[in-house]
Enzyme design. Sequence first.
Site, mmCIF file in Angstrom:
data_model
loop_
_atom_site.group_PDB
_atom_site.id
_atom_site.type_symbol
_atom_site.label_atom_id
_atom_site.label_comp_id
_atom_site.label_asym_id
_atom_site.label_seq_id
_atom_site.Cartn_x
_atom_site.Cartn_y
_atom_site.Cartn_z
ATOM 1 N NE ARG A 171 -3.883 0.027 1.903
ATOM 2 C CZ ARG A 171 -4.951 -0.145 1.246
ATOM 3 N NH1 ARG A 171 -5.110 -1.228 0.459
ATOM 4 N NH2 ARG A 171 -5.834 1.129 1.036
ATOM 5 C CG LEU A 172 4.626 1.241 0.903
ATOM 6 C CD1 LEU A 172 6.024 0.904 0.988
ATOM 7 C CD2 LEU A 172 4.368 2.051 2.207
#
Length: 192
Positions: A171-172
């Site tokens: 989720r970066l």
Amino acid sequence: MADDPLDLFDSWLAEAQTSEPNDPEAMALATSTPDGRPSVRMVLLKGHGPEGFVWYTNLDSRKGGELQANERAALLFHWKSLRRQVRIEGPVERVEDSLADAYFATRARDSQLGAWASDQSRPLDSRTTFEQRFAEVQQRFEGGTVPRPPRWSGFRCVPEQIEFWQDRQFRLHDRRLFTRTEDGWSEGLLYP
């Protein structure tokens, strides 16, 4: 990396057209009433360029009414196969009649007839009623060209902001935000 968001959009859309199984031109269109009640639905992008992003609808539909009452919209393209999305926000304007006429002429005949037969977004007592109206319109235009109904046209969202979102592991995500300025576009990044 593209410096122009419209060039980047063209590139991403071209990739989606080869990877998405259905309707890479599908976009969520968010509108709201004058008092701020939001609504969203899927529509198909039918044109885009420096002047904006275009779609067509019945002007008397819910979205048509909301766009005429509150001339702002947000668009979202989500290409799951690419793990990408593009968000666009800006003011909305009606397209020129000549553009609406030209696009309407390219639609399949049954789609043209359906535009005449449908009171889009209004309550319908039964499917039979709609089918009867469709049959009446078929008979009315039998053997001739189907003109664009007066209550059917297009809208163009003139982008003020365009955000490109790219999925990243854990989720970066990568988020690039382009904002229209008097001199073109400025670019910045957003936290994931």
